[in-house]
Design an enzyme around this catalytic site. Structure first.
Site, short mmCIF file in Angstrom:
data_model
loop_
_atom_site.label_atom_id
_atom_site.label_comp_id
_atom_site.label_asym_id
_atom_site.label_seq_id
_atom_site.Cartn_x
_atom_site.Cartn_y
_atom_site.Cartn_z
N LYS A 174 23.46 9.54 -12.87
CA LYS A 174 24.30 10.25 -13.37
C LYS A 174 25.39 10.66 -12.37
O LYS A 174 24.97 11.50 -11.62
CB LYS A 174 24.01 11.68 -14.04
CG LYS A 174 24.81 12.44 -14.70
CD LYS A 174 24.46 13.82 -15.22
CE LYS A 174 25.51 14.64 -15.75
NZ LYS A 174 26.55 14.93 -14.63
N GLU A 250 19.24 17.36 -1.79
CA GLU A 250 20.22 17.52 -0.66
C GLU A 250 21.32 18.42 -1.15
O GLU A 250 22.39 18.26 -1.89
CB GLU A 250 20.66 16.27 -0.39
CG GLU A 250 21.18 15.97 1.08
CD GLU A 250 22.84 16.47 1.26
OE1 GLU A 250 23.04 17.41 1.62
OE2 GLU A 250 23.57 15.37 0.59
N CYS A 284 29.14 18.44 3.13
CA CYS A 284 27.81 19.33 3.23
C CYS A 284 27.83 19.76 4.78
O CYS A 284 27.07 20.56 5.05
CB CYS A 284 26.72 18.78 2.59
SG CYS A 284 26.13 17.00 3.06
N GLU A 383 29.09 29.01 1.54
CA GLU A 383 29.65 27.57 1.48
C GLU A 383 31.15 27.51 0.72
O GLU A 383 31.06 27.73 -0.40
CB GLU A 383 28.69 26.36 0.99
CG GLU A 383 29.24 25.16 1.28
CD GLU A 383 28.23 24.00 0.83
OE1 GLU A 383 28.22 23.18 1.56
OE2 GLU A 383 27.74 24.42 -0.22
#
Length: 497
Positions: A174, A250, A284, A383
Site C-alpha cells: 500500500k 522504520e 527520516c 520532527e
C-alpha cells in the site's frame, strides 16, 4: 492496481487525482481502492503462500527478482519524470538514493534469496537419556503487508518488497496517496515482465490512509513492514497488537549534526545547512539539529545562513535546482506550523521562515535557519520533515552528548572533528542507529538500517534486515539408542530412555 495477478481498477470504479507538488495540478488519476480490494489482495497473497512453492523455491525467487530489476532498469528513463512529477523530487536525486540505487539493489536481494543459509546444524545434545541431532531452519513469515511513505517511495518500497519476496513471503503493498504511481508502476512491470506467480505480489492504492488498518488488523496478514512518522507507527503497532503480528517499524528522527571545537566550524555548518535542504528536508535521517560550541556559535550560524542563501530551488525537473517543493499543501502547512512554534518559543529566524515570494506556485518553504534554540524547545524536539535547521549551542563535549541524546528519537547522527578518533569517541556515546564520522557514508545494501527509541523497531537492509522477514524453527531428532544418564525424578533414580 495489481490484485491476484491482474491489473484492475477499484471495485467501486472510483479514482483520485495525483497532484504535482510543483505545478499544483493533476497529472492523472489513480484507482481508489476499497476495503474489499484490500481483502481480496490479502486472500490472494494467503493462497499464493499456502498453495505454491514460492516459499521454498529459492532459485525461482532469485530469477523473478532479477527479472524485476531488469524490467525496471529498462524503464528508468520513463519512470524518472513520473517520480519528479508526483513527489516533486529533484531530478538529480533520482539518479541516486531515490530511484536508481533502490532498483539496482534488487540484484542484491536476488543474491540473498539463493545464497542465504536457511538451515544451520546445531551441536548434538545428550539430555536426560536422549541423544538428539538438532538444527535450525529459517522460514518466511507468510503474508507481508508493506505500507510505504511518499518521501522515498522507491527506496522504501523496493527495500521492503525486495526483502520480503526474496525471503519467500507473499506481499500486499500500500503506497501513500501522495505517491501512488511509484507502486503501480512496479505492479505493472511485475505483471508484464516477470514470472512472479499470481497473488505473490499485490499493489492496492487508496486515497484514504486509514485503509491501511485493513492490513494491520487482518488475521491473514502475518507481518507488517511500515515506514512513516512515529505517531503513525504507534497507531500501526496498536492496530497490529490484536493479532500480535510481527512488524518492522522504520519511523522518524531528530538527528543531530555535532561539530566539535577542533573541526572547521564554518565548513561543517555550511554542510549541515545544505544537507537539511536535500529533498527539502523530507528524509527520516535528516540532520535537523546543528550543535555548535558556544564560543564559536555565531560564526557557525553565519556560515550556515550564507550556505542557505545559495540554495537554488524551483522546477524539480531542472538539474540546476538543488531543492524541490514539499509533497503537498497539507505538509507545507504542517512545516510552517513548526516554524511558527519556534517563533513563539522566542527562537531567532536567521534565514527563511516562510513561503518564498519567487515561487507563485508549488508547495515550497524557504530554506530556514533557526538560532538561539534551547534543547527542550519545540523545534529541537519535534520532527519537522522540511528544510528547517535548528542551531543549538553546547558548553563542552559532555554537554554536546547530553543534548544529542535528549530526544525521543535515535535514528542517525553526524559528528565532525579534526581527527576520526576524536569524533569516534563522541559517536560511541550516542544513542542512534547510524553515525557518520567526518562525512563518512554508512548507507548501503549491506548495512542494517534503523534506530533506537521511537525511531522504530527492527532493521532494514543487510543480512539482519533480510532475516527480519524470516521466522525461526528448531528441530530435535532422536538419533537412536540414547545414553544412560540421570533423568528427572529422585536423586540416584535411573530411568530407561
Amino acid at each position: 492496481m495489481l490484485i491476484d495477478g491482474e491489473l484492475v481498477p477499484s471495485s467501486s470504479g472510483k479514482t483520485f487525482e495525483n497532484i504535482n507538488p510543483y505545478t499544483e495540478e493533476s497529472i492523472g488519476v489513480t484507482a481508489d481502492g476499497t476495503k474489499e480490494d484490500f481483502e481480496r489482495a490479502i486472500l490472494a497473497a494467503r493462497r499464493a503462500f499456502d498453495e505454491t512453492d514460492w516459499s521454498t523455491n529459492h532459485a525461482f525467487r532469485a530469477k523473478c527478482l532479477r527479472q524485476l530489476n531488469e524490467g525496471l532498469t529498462r524503464h528508468l528513463d520513463e519512470i524518472r519524470p513520473l517520480l519528479v512529477s508526483e513527489v516533486g523530487t529533484a531530478v538529480w536525486l533520482t539518479r541516486d538514493t531515490l530511484l536508481d540505487v533502490p532498483v539496482a539493489r534488487l540484484r542484491d536481494f536476488a543474491d540473498m534469496a539463493e545464497s542465504y543459509p536457511y538451515e544451520q546444524e546445531l551441536p548434538e545434545l545428550d539430555f536426560r537419556g536422549v541423544v538428539s541431532k538438532r538444527y535450525q531452519r529459517r522460514e518466511p513469515m507468510g503474508v507481508v503487508a508493506a505500507i510505504i511513505p511518499w518521501n522515498g517511495p522507491w527506496g522504501s518500497g523496493l527495500g521492503k518488497i525486495g526483502a520480503a519476496l526474496a525471503a519467500g513471503n507473499t506481499c500486499t503493498l500500500k503506497p501513500s496517496p501522495d505517491a501512488p504511481w511509484s507502486a503501480t508502476i512496479v505492479g505493472r512491470i511485475i505483471k508484464e515482465e516477470t514470472d512472479i506467480p499470481s497473488g505473490v505480489m499485490n499493489v492496492v492504492t487508496s486515497s484514504d490512509n486509514l485503509m491501511g488498518e485493513v492490513l494491520t488488523t487482518h488475521p491473514d496478514v502475518d507481518f507488517i513492514g511500515f515506514t512513516g512518522s512515529a505517531p503513525n507507527g504507534r497507531r500501526v503497532a496498536a492496530a497490529a497488537s490484536g493479532t500480535l503480528k510481527r512488524m518492522l517499524l522504520e519511523l522518524g528522527g531528530k538527528s543531530p549534526y555535532i561539530v566539535l571545537p577542533s573541526a572547521d566550524i564554518q565548513a561543517e555548518a555550511a554542510m549541515a545547512a545544505k544537507l537539511i535542504c536535500t529533498n527539502a528536508g523530507q528524509g527520516c535521517v535528516a540532520r535537523s539539529r546543528l550543535l555548535l560550541p558556544r564560543e564559536r556559535y555565531e560564526e557557525g550560524v553565519e556560515a550556515a545562513a550564507a550556505a542557505m542563501a545559495e540554495i537554488t530551488y524551483g522546477d524539480p525537473a531542472d538539474p540546476n535546482n538543488y531543492m524541490n517543493p514539499l509533497v503537498s499543501k497539507h505538509h507545507r502547512d504542517n512545516v510552517l506550523s513548526h516554524i511558527e512554534a519556534a517563533r513563539k518559543d522566542g527562537n531567532r529566524i536567521v534565514h527563511g521562515g516562510g513561503i518564498p515570494a519567487s515561487q507563485p506556485k508549488g508547495y515550497f518553504v524557504e530554506p530556514t535557519l533557526i538560532a538561539d534554540v534551547k534543547p527542550d524547545d519545540h523545534i529541537a524536539q519535534n520532527e519537522v520533515f522540511g528544510p528547517v535547521l535548528a542551531v543549538i549551542a553546547y558548553d563542552d563535549i559532555d554537554d554536546a552528548v547530553r543534548i544529542a541524546n535528549n530526544s525521543d528519537y535515535g535514528l542517525s547522527a553526524s559528528v565532525s572533528a579534526a581527527t576520526n578518533e576524536e569524533a569516534i569517541a563522541v559517536a560511541e556515546r550516542l544513542r542512534t542507529g547510524t553515525v557518520s564520522i567526518n562525512g563518512g557514508v554508512w548507507m548501503h545494501m549491506d548495512v542494517p538500517f534503523g534506530g533506537y527509541k521511537q525511531s522504530g523497531i527492527g532493521r532494514q537492509f543487510g543480512i539482519q534486515g533480510f532475516e527480519t522477514y524470516l521466522e525461526t524453527k528448531v528441530f530435535g531428532i532422536a538419533t537412536g539408542t540414547a545414553s544412560e544418564s540421570l533423568a528427572w525424578g529422585d536423586p540416584g533414580e535411573k530411568k530407561a530412555s
